[in-house]
Write a protein that holds these residues in place. Structure first.
Motif, PDB file in Angstrom:
ATOM      1  N   MET A   1     -59.839 -37.103  41.769  1.00 59.06           N
ATOM      2  CA  MET A   1     -61.003 -36.810  42.564  1.00 59.06           C
ATOM      3  C   MET A   1     -61.466 -35.404  42.211  1.00 59.06           C
ATOM      4  O   MET A   1     -60.657 -34.529  41.970  1.00 59.06           O
ATOM      5  CB  MET A   1     -60.662 -36.915  44.036  1.00 59.06           C
ATOM      6  N   ARG A   2     -62.756 -35.226  42.213  1.00 60.23           N
ATOM      7  CA  ARG A   2     -63.344 -33.949  41.821  1.00 60.23           C
ATOM      8  C   ARG A   2     -63.764 -33.166  43.057  1.00 60.23           C
ATOM      9  O   ARG A   2     -64.284 -33.733  44.025  1.00 60.23           O
ATOM     10  CB  ARG A   2     -64.561 -34.226  40.936  1.00 60.23           C
ATOM     11  N   LYS A   3     -63.519 -31.861  43.049  1.00 62.44           N
ATOM     12  CA  LYS A   3     -63.882 -30.998  44.163  1.00 62.44           C
ATOM     13  C   LYS A   3     -65.403 -30.868  44.242  1.00 62.44           C
ATOM     14  O   LYS A   3     -66.078 -30.735  43.237  1.00 62.44           O
ATOM     15  CB  LYS A   3     -63.267 -29.615  43.968  1.00 62.44           C
ATOM     16  N   VAL A   4     -65.948 -30.927  45.454  1.00 66.39           N
ATOM     17  CA  VAL A   4     -67.385 -30.750  45.652  1.00 66.39           C
ATOM     18  C   VAL A   4     -67.682 -29.261  45.575  1.00 66.39           C
ATOM     19  O   VAL A   4     -67.073 -28.450  46.275  1.00 66.39           O
ATOM     20  CB  VAL A   4     -67.827 -31.312  47.023  1.00 66.39           C
ATOM     21  N   SER A   5     -68.607 -28.875  44.711  1.00 69.46           N
ATOM     22  CA  SER A   5     -68.981 -27.464  44.573  1.00 69.46           C
ATOM     23  C   SER A   5     -70.299 -27.221  45.295  1.00 69.46           C
ATOM     24  O   SER A   5     -70.932 -28.141  45.811  1.00 69.46           O
ATOM     25  CB  SER A   5     -69.106 -27.103  43.090  1.00 69.46           C
ATOM     26  N   LEU A   6     -70.733 -25.990  45.329  1.00 66.61           N
ATOM     27  CA  LEU A   6     -72.001 -25.663  45.976  1.00 66.61           C
ATOM     28  C   LEU A   6     -73.173 -26.348  45.281  1.00 66.61           C
ATOM     29  O   LEU A   6     -74.168 -26.676  45.911  1.00 66.61           O
ATOM     30  CB  LEU A   6     -72.208 -24.145  45.982  1.00 66.61           C
ATOM     31  N   VAL A   7     -73.055 -26.580  43.994  1.00 76.56           N
ATOM     32  CA  VAL A   7     -74.136 -27.228  43.248  1.00 76.56           C
ATOM     33  C   VAL A   7     -74.231 -28.708  43.589  1.00 76.56           C
ATOM     34  O   VAL A   7     -75.321 -29.255  43.723  1.00 76.56           O
ATOM     35  CB  VAL A   7     -73.905 -27.040  41.730  1.00 76.56           C
ATOM     36  N   THR A   8     -73.100 -29.386  43.754  1.00 80.30           N
ATOM     37  CA  THR A   8     -73.104 -30.823  44.002  1.00 80.30           C
ATOM     38  C   THR A   8     -73.065 -31.182  45.483  1.00 80.30           C
ATOM     39  O   THR A   8     -73.182 -32.352  45.827  1.00 80.30           O
ATOM     40  CB  THR A   8     -71.906 -31.490  43.311  1.00 80.30           C
ATOM     41  N   LYS A   9     -72.927 -30.202  46.360  1.00 84.54           N
ATOM     42  CA  LYS A   9     -72.833 -30.467  47.788  1.00 84.54           C
ATOM     43  C   LYS A   9     -74.202 -30.789  48.372  1.00 84.54           C
ATOM     44  O   LYS A   9     -75.202 -30.170  48.032  1.00 84.54           O
ATOM     45  CB  LYS A   9     -72.241 -29.252  48.503  1.00 84.54           C
ATOM     46  N   ASN A  10     -74.236 -31.776  49.275  1.00 82.52           N
ATOM     47  CA  ASN A  10     -75.463 -32.138  49.967  1.00 82.52           C
ATOM     48  C   ASN A  10     -75.662 -31.150  51.114  1.00 82.52           C
ATOM     49  O   ASN A  10     -74.829 -31.072  52.013  1.00 82.52           O
ATOM     50  CB  ASN A  10     -75.358 -33.571  50.489  1.00 82.52           C
ATOM     51  N   PRO A  11     -76.752 -30.381  51.137  1.00 80.67           N
ATOM     52  CA  PRO A  11     -76.932 -29.353  52.174  1.00 80.67           C
ATOM     53  C   PRO A  11     -77.086 -29.920  53.582  1.00 80.67           C
ATOM     54  O   PRO A  11     -76.874 -29.201  54.556  1.00 80.67           O
ATOM     55  CB  PRO A  11     -78.188 -28.611  51.733  1.00 80.67           C
ATOM     56  N   THR A  12     -77.420 -31.197  53.730  1.00 78.51           N
ATOM     57  CA  THR A  12     -77.594 -31.767  55.065  1.00 78.51           C
ATOM     58  C   THR A  12     -76.274 -32.177  55.705  1.00 78.51           C
ATOM     59  O   THR A  12     -76.246 -32.506  56.881  1.00 78.51           O
ATOM     60  CB  THR A  12     -78.507 -33.014  54.997  1.00 78.51           C
ATOM     61  N   GLU A  13     -75.158 -32.154  54.970  1.00 80.53           N
ATOM     62  CA  GLU A  13     -73.871 -32.579  55.519  1.00 80.53           C
ATOM     63  C   GLU A  13     -73.136 -31.472  56.269  1.00 80.53           C
ATOM     64  O   GLU A  13     -72.233 -31.738  57.034  1.00 80.53           O
ATOM     65  CB  GLU A  13     -72.979 -33.125  54.401  1.00 80.53           C
ATOM     66  N   GLY A  14     -73.503 -30.231  56.062  1.00 79.73           N
ATOM     67  CA  GLY A  14     -72.885 -29.131  56.778  1.00 79.73           C
ATOM     68  C   GLY A  14     -71.436 -28.901  56.387  1.00 79.73           C
ATOM     69  O   GLY A  14     -70.980 -29.301  55.324  1.00 79.73           O
ATOM     70  N   THR A  15     -70.676 -28.268  57.286  1.00 80.42           N
ATOM     71  CA  THR A  15     -69.291 -27.917  56.983  1.00 80.42           C
ATOM     72  C   THR A  15     -68.335 -29.096  57.112  1.00 80.42           C
ATOM     73  O   THR A  15     -67.214 -29.032  56.619  1.00 80.42           O
ATOM     74  CB  THR A  15     -68.802 -26.793  57.912  1.00 80.42           C
ATOM     75  N   LEU A  16     -68.747 -30.167  57.783  1.00 80.46           N
ATOM     76  CA  LEU A  16     -67.869 -31.322  57.958  1.00 80.46           C
ATOM     77  C   LEU A  16     -68.083 -32.384  56.883  1.00 80.46           C
ATOM     78  O   LEU A  16     -67.537 -33.475  56.977  1.00 80.46           O
ATOM     79  CB  LEU A  16     -68.081 -31.944  59.340  1.00 80.46           C
ATOM     80  N   GLY A  17     -68.829 -32.061  55.853  1.00 78.30           N
ATOM     81  CA  GLY A  17     -69.049 -32.995  54.748  1.00 78.30           C
ATOM     82  C   GLY A  17     -67.794 -33.166  53.914  1.00 78.30           C
ATOM     83  O   GLY A  17     -66.804 -32.446  54.075  1.00 78.30           O
ATOM     84  N   PRO A  18     -67.801 -34.123  53.005  1.00 76.03           N
ATOM     85  CA  PRO A  18     -66.616 -34.372  52.179  1.00 76.03           C
ATOM     86  C   PRO A  18     -66.309 -33.204  51.248  1.00 76.03           C
ATOM     87  O   PRO A  18     -67.211 -32.508  50.796  1.00 76.03           O
ATOM     88  CB  PRO A  18     -66.993 -35.618  51.379  1.00 76.03           C
ATOM     89  N   THR A  19     -65.029 -32.982  50.984  1.00 73.45           N
ATOM     90  CA  THR A  19     -64.620 -31.908  50.082  1.00 73.45           C
ATOM     91  C   THR A  19     -64.308 -32.422  48.686  1.00 73.45           C
ATOM     92  O   THR A  19     -64.132 -31.639  47.765  1.00 73.45           O
ATOM     93  CB  THR A  19     -63.380 -31.187  50.630  1.00 73.45           C
ATOM     94  N   ARG A  20     -64.210 -33.740  48.518  1.00 76.17           N
ATOM     95  CA  ARG A  20     -63.922 -34.354  47.214  1.00 76.17           C
ATOM     96  C   ARG A  20     -64.909 -35.468  46.942  1.00 76.17           C
ATOM     97  O   ARG A  20     -65.381 -36.134  47.858  1.00 76.17           O
ATOM     98  CB  ARG A  20     -62.506 -34.944  47.172  1.00 76.17           C
ATOM     99  N   GLU A  21     -65.211 -35.685  45.668  1.00 75.27           N
ATOM    100  CA  GLU A  21     -66.080 -36.780  45.264  1.00 75.27           C
ATOM    101  C   GLU A  21     -65.234 -37.969  44.830  1.00 75.27           C
ATOM    102  O   GLU A  21     -64.036 -37.847  44.620  1.00 75.27           O
ATOM    103  CB  GLU A  21     -66.981 -36.337  44.118  1.00 75.27           C
ATOM    104  N   SER A  22     -65.887 -39.103  44.660  1.00 77.00           N
ATOM    105  CA  SER A  22     -65.194 -40.354  44.338  1.00 77.00           C
ATOM    106  C   SER A  22     -64.260 -40.214  43.141  1.00 77.00           C
ATOM    107  O   SER A  22     -64.429 -39.312  42.327  1.00 77.00           O
ATOM    108  CB  SER A  22     -66.221 -41.442  44.062  1.00 77.00           C
ATOM    109  N   PRO A  23     -63.290 -41.100  42.999  1.00 77.47           N
ATOM    110  CA  PRO A  23     -62.326 -40.991  41.905  1.00 77.47           C
ATOM    111  C   PRO A  23     -62.980 -41.119  40.526  1.00 77.47           C
ATOM    112  O   PRO A  23     -63.908 -41.899  40.341  1.00 77.47           O
ATOM    113  CB  PRO A  23     -61.356 -42.130  42.137  1.00 77.47           C
TER     114      PRO A  23
END
Length: 59
Positions: A1-23
């Protein structure tokens, strides 16, 4: 699984959004700790990824 970075993070999910992307599947080891990845649809990602940004996922 890949770590979600600031570039790939969805800004509408806030701090409770996922920290990892799909396998992802490792298709090539370019150097120790640097990997070429492929998603579940078979598309190869354009950039190499460092092991610090990845986490093992077991099926």
């Amino acid at each position: 699984m890949r770590k979600v970075s600031l570039v790939t993070k969805n800004p509408t999910e806030g701090t409770l959004g996922p920290t990892r992307e799909s396998p992802y599947e490792v298709t090539k080891v370019c150097r120790p700790g640097t990997y070429q990845l492929r998603d579940s649809k078979g598309k190869t990602l354009p950039h190499l990824w460092n092991a610090d940004h990845l986490k093992y996922f077991y099926k």
